[in-house]
Design a protein around this motif. Structure first.
Motif, PDB file in Angstrom:
ATOM      1  N   ASN A  32       0.986  -1.073   0.179  1.00  0.00           N
ATOM      2  CA  ASN A  32       0.043   0.085   0.150  1.00  0.00           C
ATOM      3  C   ASN A  32       0.892   1.172   0.131  1.00  0.00           C
ATOM      4  O   ASN A  32       1.861   1.245   0.411  1.00  0.00           O
ATOM      5  CB  ASN A  32      -1.023  -0.027   1.199  1.00  0.00           C
ATOM      6  N   ILE A  34       1.346   4.956   1.484  1.00  0.00           N
ATOM      7  CA  ILE A  34       0.853   5.900   2.311  1.00  0.00           C
ATOM      8  C   ILE A  34       1.498   7.464   1.998  1.00  0.00           C
ATOM      9  O   ILE A  34       2.593   7.999   1.954  1.00  0.00           O
ATOM     10  CB  ILE A  34       1.820   5.457   3.941  1.00  0.00           C
ATOM     11  N   GLU A 159      -2.128  11.148   7.657  1.00  0.00           N
ATOM     12  CA  GLU A 159      -1.663   9.947   6.568  1.00  0.00           C
ATOM     13  C   GLU A 159      -2.715   9.067   5.985  1.00  0.00           C
ATOM     14  O   GLU A 159      -3.553   8.607   6.728  1.00  0.00           O
ATOM     15  CB  GLU A 159      -0.873   9.010   7.782  1.00  0.00           C
ATOM     16  N   PHE A 161      -3.852   6.055   3.741  1.00  0.00           N
ATOM     17  CA  PHE A 161      -3.194   4.539   3.410  1.00  0.00           C
ATOM     18  C   PHE A 161      -3.878   4.134   2.066  1.00  0.00           C
ATOM     19  O   PHE A 161      -5.328   3.962   2.017  1.00  0.00           O
ATOM     20  CB  PHE A 161      -3.630   3.514   4.564  1.00  0.00           C
TER      21      PHE A 161
END
Length: 375
Positions: A32, A34, A159, A161
Motif C-alpha cells: 500500500n 502511504i 496519513e 493509506f
C-alpha cells in the motif's frame, strides 16, 4: 483572516500488509501507498479572546498532497455555544465518507512552536464525514496562552493509506487451523512482572556497574542478552568480565538507572521519557538499544520547541547519530530560526560554543539551498 500553508506533501512509503496466516487458509501480500501531509492553519484577527461567548466558525482552504488522485481536505473550526467546547472537524469537499483508512494527528502550536493538546484518530475506510478530530474546553485553550499575537495556529498531519495498484502481490498458504490451536499460552504479563521484581531486588546479581560513583547491581546474562554492547564485553575475558566491575563515566547515573530498568522490563514511564529523552537517547545509542533509541527520537520530535531545538541539534551530531531527529531538528530550525535564535539557550551557546552555532547555521544555509533547488 485565515492563513494556511501546506508544510509537507507527497511523502510516500510502502506499507506491506499481511493477514495472520493462522486465521486464513490462503494469504495475499500486497503493498500500500502511504501519503503523509502536514498542514499548518493560522487563524488571525480573533475577536473572541476576552470572552467565552460565541467564538464563531472558521474554515480552512482545501489542502492536499501534490499526488494526482489523492483527496483534498478541509478543517472546520467552530464554537458549540452555549457549550464550553471548541471542536475541529475534518472533511473532504463533496465526499461523505473516507475512501481509505486515514490516521489524523492534530494539535495547537504555542509561541515556542510546541505542539500542545495533541490528539490522534484512526479513521477506517468508509468512515462518515465530517469527523471531529479535535475537541477542547474554551477555558483550557485560553489558559494555555497559545494565542500568539491574536493568532491561533493549528497543526494537522494526515496519513492516507491508499492501495497501490502497481504493488507486487505474493500468494501462499497459511498454517492450518490445528496449528493455530497449538499456540502456546501467553504469559507475557506475568513474565514482565517477574522481571520487574528482579530489577527491584537484584537477587543473585553478579556484576556491579559504577556510574560516576553510584553503584548499580545487575546480572551479566540480562545485560548481555539485551545489549550487544554488554554482550561483547562479557563474551571475552575482559577486565570487566574478570573483576565483575564495570566503570562508566560518560553517562549520568539517573539516566543509566533508567537504561537498566529498560533492559530488565522493556519499558519506561511516560514521565521519564518526557524529562530524560535527550540523555536516554545518547545512552541508548551507546549501548546499541535501537528500539529505545527510536522511541526517544519519536518523543523528542513530538516535544520539539524553540527552547529545546538547539539542544537537540547539538546532541544529534556524529557522536550520537539520530538521523530522523536530526533531519527534523534541522527542518524545525530552518522554518523557525528567528524563534530559536531569540532564546536564552542560543545566546549562551553563541558565547560558549560559537563554532557549534556556526556549524548549525551552515546546516541551515545548506538545507535552504536544497529546498530552493527542489522548488
Amino acid at each position: 483572516m485565515i492563513d494556511q500553508q501546506v508544510k509537507k506533501a507527497n511523502a510516500e512509503t510502502q506499507l506491506e500488509t499481511l493477514p495472520p496466516p493462522s486465521m486464513v487458509s490462503n494469504w495475499c501480500q500486497t503493498k500500500n501507498k502511504i501519503t503523509t501531509l502536514d498542514f499548518e492553519w493560522t487563524i488571525q484577527d480573533l475577536a473572541f479572546l476576552e470572552t467565552f461567548k460565541d467564538w464563531g466558525d472558521y474554515r480552512s482552504s482545501e489542502f492536499s498532497p501534490k499526488t494526482t488522485g489523492d483527496p483534498k481536505w478541509i478543517l472546520h473550526f467552530y464554537d458549540m455555544d452555549p457549550e464550553p467546547d471548541i471542536k475541529i472537524h475534518l472533511s473532504i469537499p463533496l465526499q461523505k465518507k473516507t475512501g481509505s483508512p486515514v490516521r489524523v494527528k492534530i494539535a495547537i502550536s504555542n509561541k515556542n512552536r510546541e505542539k500542545i493538546f495533541p490528539q490522534q484518530h484512526c479513521l477506517p475506510k468508509d468512515r462518515s464525514l465530517p469527523y471531529c478530530v479535535f475537541q477542547i474546553k474554551k477555558k483550557m485553550l485560553v489558559e494555555s496562552q497559545c494565542f500568539v499575537n491574536g493568532k491561533l495556529i493549528i497543526y494537522c498531519e494526515i496519513e492516507n493509506f491508499l492501495p497501490n495498484n502497481y504493488g507486487s502481490v505474493v500468494s501462499g498458504k497459511s498454517s492450518t487451523e490445528a496449528d493455530f490451536h497449538k499456540k502456546p499460552f501467553n504469559n507475557s504479563d506475568q513474565l514482565v512482572a517477574q522481571l520487574e521484581e528482579l530489577f527491584e531486588t537484584m537477587k543473585f546479581s553478579d556484576i556491579t556497574v559504577n556510574v560516576r560513583g553510584r553503584q548499580f547491581q545487575a546480572h551479566k546474562s540480562i545485560l548481555a542478552t539485551r545489549s550487544k554492547y554488554f554482550g561483547a564485553m562479557f563474551e571475552h575475558p575482559t577486565k570487566e568480565n574478570l573483576t565483575h566491575q564495570v566503570e562508566i563515566e560518560d553517562v549520568d547515573p539517573a539516566v543509566f538507572g533508567e537504561i537498566l530498568r529498560f533492559l530488565y522490563t522493556g519499558h519506561l514511564s511516560e514521565s521519564t521519557m518526557g524529562k530524560m529523552s535527550a540523555g536516554i537517547l545518547a545512552a541508548a545509542d551507546k549501548y546499541l538499544l535501537e528500539q529505545l533509541k527510536m522511541e526517544c527520537e519519536t518523543q523528542l520530535i513530538h516535544r520539539m520547541s524553540a527552547e529545546n531545538c538547539l539542544e537537540l541539534l547539538l546532541i544529534t551530531d556524529e557522536h550520537h547519530p539520530a538521523f530522523h531527529l536530526r533531519k527534523y531538528a534541522v527542518e524545525f530550525f530552518r522554518r523557525f530560526s528567528a524563534e530559536v535564535m531569540a532564546t536564552d539557550e542560543w545566546e549562551k551557546a553563541e558565547q560558549s560554543h560559537p563554532e557549534q552555532c556556526l556549524k548549525i547555521l551552515k546546516k541551515l544555509v545548506k538545507s535552504t539551498v536544497l529546498c530552493c533547488h527542489i522548488i
